[in-house]
Design a protein around this motif. Structure first.
Motif, PDB file in Angstrom:
ATOM      1  N   GLY A  90     -25.632 -18.957 -86.171  1.00 15.97           N
ATOM      2  CA  GLY A  90     -26.312 -18.980 -84.884  1.00 15.97           C
ATOM      3  C   GLY A  90     -25.683 -19.895 -83.858  1.00 15.97           C
ATOM      4  O   GLY A  90     -26.361 -20.396 -82.956  1.00 15.97           O
ATOM      5  N   ARG A  91     -24.353 -20.103 -83.962  1.00 18.05           N
ATOM      6  CA  ARG A  91     -23.664 -21.005 -83.031  1.00 18.05           C
ATOM      7  C   ARG A  91     -23.218 -20.225 -81.793  1.00 18.05           C
ATOM      8  O   ARG A  91     -22.716 -19.098 -81.895  1.00 18.05           O
ATOM      9  CB  ARG A  91     -22.446 -21.638 -83.696  1.00 18.05           C
ATOM     10  N   ALA A  92     -23.363 -20.848 -80.646  1.00 17.24           N
ATOM     11  CA  ALA A  92     -22.965 -20.223 -79.385  1.00 17.24           C
ATOM     12  C   ALA A  92     -21.585 -20.719 -78.970  1.00 17.24           C
ATOM     13  O   ALA A  92     -21.126 -21.776 -79.395  1.00 17.24           O
ATOM     14  CB  ALA A  92     -23.991 -20.527 -78.303  1.00 17.24           C
ATOM     15  N   GLY A  93     -20.927 -19.923 -78.119  1.00 23.46           N
ATOM     16  CA  GLY A  93     -19.684 -20.352 -77.505  1.00 23.46           C
ATOM     17  C   GLY A  93     -18.420 -19.961 -78.231  1.00 23.46           C
ATOM     18  O   GLY A  93     -17.325 -20.369 -77.823  1.00 23.46           O
ATOM     19  N   TYR A  94     -18.527 -19.177 -79.292  1.00 24.15           N
ATOM     20  CA  TYR A  94     -17.345 -18.823 -80.066  1.00 24.15           C
ATOM     21  C   TYR A  94     -16.836 -17.415 -79.764  1.00 24.15           C
ATOM     22  O   TYR A  94     -15.630 -17.155 -79.824  1.00 24.15           O
ATOM     23  CB  TYR A  94     -17.633 -18.955 -81.567  1.00 24.15           C
ATOM     24  N   LEU A  95     -17.727 -16.491 -79.438  1.00 24.31           N
ATOM     25  CA  LEU A  95     -17.292 -15.109 -79.220  1.00 24.31           C
ATOM     26  C   LEU A  95     -16.310 -14.996 -78.064  1.00 24.31           C
ATOM     27  O   LEU A  95     -15.347 -14.221 -78.129  1.00 24.31           O
ATOM     28  CB  LEU A  95     -18.503 -14.211 -78.956  1.00 24.31           C
ATOM     29  N   GLU A  96     -16.523 -15.764 -77.002  1.00 24.44           N
ATOM     30  CA  GLU A  96     -15.637 -15.642 -75.840  1.00 24.44           C
ATOM     31  C   GLU A  96     -14.221 -16.117 -76.135  1.00 24.44           C
ATOM     32  O   GLU A  96     -13.301 -15.837 -75.354  1.00 24.44           O
ATOM     33  CB  GLU A  96     -16.206 -16.405 -74.637  1.00 24.44           C
ATOM     34  N   ARG A  97     -14.021 -16.808 -77.249  1.00 20.09           N
ATOM     35  CA  ARG A  97     -12.672 -17.262 -77.616  1.00 20.09           C
ATOM     36  C   ARG A  97     -11.911 -16.229 -78.455  1.00 20.09           C
ATOM     37  O   ARG A  97     -10.722 -16.408 -78.725  1.00 20.09           O
ATOM     38  CB  ARG A  97     -12.756 -18.579 -78.383  1.00 20.09           C
ATOM     39  N   LEU A  98     -12.566 -15.161 -78.862  1.00 19.66           N
ATOM     40  CA  LEU A  98     -11.904 -14.178 -79.714  1.00 19.66           C
ATOM     41  C   LEU A  98     -10.685 -13.530 -79.047  1.00 19.66           C
ATOM     42  O   LEU A  98      -9.637 -13.380 -79.703  1.00 19.66           O
ATOM     43  CB  LEU A  98     -12.908 -13.110 -80.160  1.00 19.66           C
ATOM     44  N   PRO A  99     -10.746 -13.129 -77.771  1.00 19.43           N
ATOM     45  CA  PRO A  99      -9.542 -12.540 -77.157  1.00 19.43           C
ATOM     46  C   PRO A  99      -8.351 -13.500 -77.132  1.00 19.43           C
ATOM     47  O   PRO A  99      -7.201 -13.062 -77.241  1.00 19.43           O
ATOM     48  CB  PRO A  99     -10.004 -12.191 -75.733  1.00 19.43           C
ATOM     49  N   HIS A 100      -8.625 -14.786 -76.988  1.00 19.78           N
ATOM     50  CA  HIS A 100      -7.551 -15.779 -76.985  1.00 19.78           C
ATOM     51  C   HIS A 100      -6.816 -15.764 -78.321  1.00 19.78           C
ATOM     52  O   HIS A 100      -5.571 -15.778 -78.363  1.00 19.78           O
ATOM     53  CB  HIS A 100      -8.163 -17.160 -76.710  1.00 19.78           C
ATOM     54  N   PHE A 101      -7.554 -15.722 -79.424  1.00 22.35           N
ATOM     55  CA  PHE A 101      -6.909 -15.721 -80.733  1.00 22.35           C
ATOM     56  C   PHE A 101      -6.342 -14.348 -81.090  1.00 22.35           C
ATOM     57  O   PHE A 101      -5.390 -14.254 -81.859  1.00 22.35           O
ATOM     58  CB  PHE A 101      -7.871 -16.230 -81.801  1.00 22.35           C
ATOM     59  N   LEU A 102      -6.900 -13.293 -80.522  1.00 24.13           N
ATOM     60  CA  LEU A 102      -6.269 -11.984 -80.684  1.00 24.13           C
ATOM     61  C   LEU A 102      -4.888 -11.998 -80.027  1.00 24.13           C
ATOM     62  O   LEU A 102      -3.915 -11.460 -80.582  1.00 24.13           O
ATOM     63  CB  LEU A 102      -7.139 -10.893 -80.070  1.00 24.13           C
ATOM     64  N   ALA A 103      -4.768 -12.620 -78.861  1.00 23.73           N
ATOM     65  CA  ALA A 103      -3.458 -12.717 -78.204  1.00 23.73           C
ATOM     66  C   ALA A 103      -2.495 -13.541 -79.052  1.00 23.73           C
ATOM     67  O   ALA A 103      -1.306 -13.194 -79.178  1.00 23.73           O
ATOM     68  CB  ALA A 103      -3.626 -13.336 -76.815  1.00 23.73           C
ATOM     69  N   HIS A 104      -2.979 -14.635 -79.649  1.00 20.51           N
ATOM     70  CA  HIS A 104      -2.136 -15.409 -80.577  1.00 20.51           C
ATOM     71  C   HIS A 104      -1.658 -14.518 -81.726  1.00 20.51           C
ATOM     72  O   HIS A 104      -0.488 -14.574 -82.123  1.00 20.51           O
ATOM     73  CB  HIS A 104      -2.923 -16.585 -81.153  1.00 20.51           C
ATOM     74  N   LEU A 105      -2.563 -13.719 -82.264  1.00 19.63           N
ATOM     75  CA  LEU A 105      -2.217 -12.849 -83.385  1.00 19.63           C
ATOM     76  C   LEU A 105      -1.168 -11.819 -82.984  1.00 19.63           C
ATOM     77  O   LEU A 105      -0.185 -11.600 -83.712  1.00 19.63           O
ATOM     78  CB  LEU A 105      -3.478 -12.146 -83.894  1.00 19.63           C
ATOM     79  N   GLU A 106      -1.337 -11.202 -81.847  1.00 19.08           N
ATOM     80  CA  GLU A 106      -0.379 -10.185 -81.393  1.00 19.08           C
ATOM     81  C   GLU A 106       1.003 -10.790 -81.177  1.00 19.08           C
ATOM     82  O   GLU A 106       2.020 -10.196 -81.554  1.00 19.08           O
ATOM     83  CB  GLU A 106      -0.901  -9.527 -80.113  1.00 19.08           C
ATOM     84  N   LEU A 155      -4.204  -2.500 -84.476  1.00 19.69           N
ATOM     85  CA  LEU A 155      -4.671  -3.622 -83.668  1.00 19.69           C
ATOM     86  C   LEU A 155      -4.730  -3.213 -82.194  1.00 19.69           C
ATOM     87  O   LEU A 155      -5.689  -3.531 -81.486  1.00 19.69           O
ATOM     88  CB  LEU A 155      -3.710  -4.802 -83.852  1.00 19.69           C
ATOM     89  N   ASP A 156      -3.723  -2.476 -81.749  1.00 19.28           N
ATOM     90  CA  ASP A 156      -3.634  -2.077 -80.341  1.00 19.28           C
ATOM     91  C   ASP A 156      -4.569  -0.913 -80.022  1.00 19.28           C
ATOM     92  O   ASP A 156      -5.247  -0.917 -78.987  1.00 19.28           O
ATOM     93  CB  ASP A 156      -2.191  -1.700 -80.011  1.00 19.28           C
ATOM     94  N   GLU A 157      -4.632   0.052 -80.910  1.00 19.37           N
ATOM     95  CA  GLU A 157      -5.354   1.297 -80.606  1.00 19.37           C
ATOM     96  C   GLU A 157      -6.832   1.257 -80.988  1.00 19.37           C
ATOM     97  O   GLU A 157      -7.646   1.958 -80.371  1.00 19.37           O
ATOM     98  CB  GLU A 157      -4.680   2.465 -81.338  1.00 19.37           C
ATOM     99  N   THR A 158      -7.182   0.447 -81.990  1.00 18.39           N
ATOM    100  CA  THR A 158      -8.563   0.448 -82.483  1.00 18.39           C
ATOM    101  C   THR A 158      -9.248  -0.904 -82.311  1.00 18.39           C
ATOM    102  O   THR A 158     -10.339  -0.990 -81.733  1.00 18.39           O
ATOM    103  CB  THR A 158      -8.590   0.843 -83.978  1.00 18.39           C
ATOM    104  N   PHE A 159      -8.604  -1.968 -82.782  1.00 24.92           N
ATOM    105  CA  PHE A 159      -9.289  -3.255 -82.803  1.00 24.92           C
ATOM    106  C   PHE A 159      -9.512  -3.812 -81.401  1.00 24.92           C
ATOM    107  O   PHE A 159     -10.634  -4.223 -81.061  1.00 24.92           O
ATOM    108  CB  PHE A 159      -8.511  -4.265 -83.641  1.00 24.92           C
ATOM    109  N   ARG A 160      -8.471  -3.844 -80.576  1.00 25.96           N
ATOM    110  CA  ARG A 160      -8.637  -4.432 -79.247  1.00 25.96           C
ATOM    111  C   ARG A 160      -9.686  -3.687 -78.429  1.00 25.96           C
ATOM    112  O   ARG A 160     -10.560  -4.340 -77.810  1.00 25.96           O
ATOM    113  CB  ARG A 160      -7.298  -4.490 -78.513  1.00 25.96           C
ATOM    114  N   PRO A 161      -9.680  -2.351 -78.357  1.00 26.55           N
ATOM    115  CA  PRO A 161     -10.746  -1.668 -77.616  1.00 26.55           C
ATOM    116  C   PRO A 161     -12.143  -1.950 -78.186  1.00 26.55           C
ATOM    117  O   PRO A 161     -13.105  -2.132 -77.424  1.00 26.55           O
ATOM    118  CB  PRO A 161     -10.387  -0.188 -77.749  1.00 26.55           C
TER     119      PRO A 161
END
Length: 345
Positions: free
Chosen positions: A293-309, A325-331
């Protein structure tokens, strides 16, 4: 028997701190200083002479503080900048530490290319060399196949299944095995395991290490990746590569890396480590949201997706996973974040 409420624990902590200093409870002041992603809370203690200390409240039924205490004592004895322990009650889960202020390293950043941001990263890397040179890994748990795999599995369990309702993608098992093999091929050093800016405090113009209770004996590039691919900055490939090569040269000079290791091989190992950590963080941040139930973490997911890519761009193979990752996960991630934001308004 565990305390039944935060208020009860705070009252007990207040009385414990007063007793440690031979004072009545009314002679000292406590105020909440910080919480973190675990069940620990931190309070600033003010003594009658205005000296301040930091109190850690770590309920023993939820947090084991033994590793923190043991590592703090060993690393301080090795000359590393960690907070001193002034009082310890492991049965209660109470610790009194140096007060290092309220300036974690990210507060010194002013954009990815700002001179101060770059200079502080250089200083943090210098501290990382000190950590690896001074603190032997022998008494730390091993960052082994089991632990690396358990961390990677947070991605399909919490990010894919629990949050996005996606199936495990093609190429996952191959990628998982390759990332573990790459990590285990590296020299073993003391690994902080979250050498991110938020765990480096700036006090009196010096960096201090905190939150090192999860330290392990593991791959030499892990903490470097935690810093360079953390939650606050993203650097262009040329700068990242230059820092990795400078780190390699220093590690070779200090004897932590063999001189026969080609620069391109170490760069690929760091990219693999960056992919491992990014996948782990994507899973952890979803778990913190859904389970804790922690807030403030979901908005950081795109940042780490960019690190992963970016990390995967530096690795050969894994074309099926990259395409997914490009065709399914990111959308799917983009749509789920938009839906979550809409639901919160």
């Amino acid at each position: 028997m565990p305390d039944t409420s935060p208020a009860q624990r705070l009252d007990r902590l207040h009385r414990w701190a007063a007793e440690c200093h031979g004072l009545p409870s009314h002679a000292i002041r406590l105020r909440l200083a910080a919480g973190d992603a675990s069940f620990r809370r931190y309070f600033r203690l003010t003594l009658p002479d205005d000296t301040t200390r930091m109190l850690m409240d770590a309920p023993p039924e939820r947090e084991d503080s033994h590793p923190f205490v043991a590592i703090a004592r060993r690393w301080r004895a090795a000359g590393l900048p960690v907070p001193a322990l002034h009082a310890v009650d492991l049965d209660a889960g109470f610790l009194e530490l140096d007060d290092l202020g309220d300036t974690p390293l990210q507060h010194c950043f002013a954009g990815n290319e700002a001179p101060d941001t770059l200079a502080w990263h250089e200083r943090a890397m210098a501290l990382l060399h000190e950590l690896q040179n001074r603190a032997g890994p022998d008494e730390l748990p091993a960052y082994d196949t089991t632990l690396l795999g358990r961390e990677l599995d947070l991605f399909p369990e919490w990010c894919l299944n629990a949050w996005l309702d996606l199936a495990v993608p093609p190429g996952w098992e191959t990628l998982r095995e390759a990332l573990i093999d790459s990590a285990l091929a590296q020299p073993v050093v003391s690994v902080h395991r979250d050498f991110d800016a938020m765990n480096l405090m700036v006090a009196n113009d010096r960096l201090y290490l905190i939150d090192f209770q999860d330290a392990v004996a593991g791959p030499i590039s892990y903490d470097l990746i935690s810093l360079l691919c953390g939650r606050y900055c993203r650097f262009p490939p040329a700068r990242f590569g230059a820092w990795v090569e400078a780190f390699r040269q220093r590690a070779v000079h200090d004897g932590r890396l063999p001189s026969t290791l080609p620069p391109e091989t170490f760069l690929e190992q760091t990219q693999a480590m960056a992919a491992q950590r990014s996948l782990k963080v994507l899973g952890i941040f979803c778990r913190l949201t859904l389970r804790d139930g922690r807030a403030g973490y979901l908005e950081r997911l795109p940042h780490f997706l960019a690190h992963l890519e970016t990390a995967l761009d530096g690795l050969a193979g894994h074309d099926a996973f990259r395409a997914w990752l490009d065709e399914t996960f990111r959308p799917a991630l983009t749509a789920r974040l938009a839906a979550a934001e809409e639901a919160s308004t």
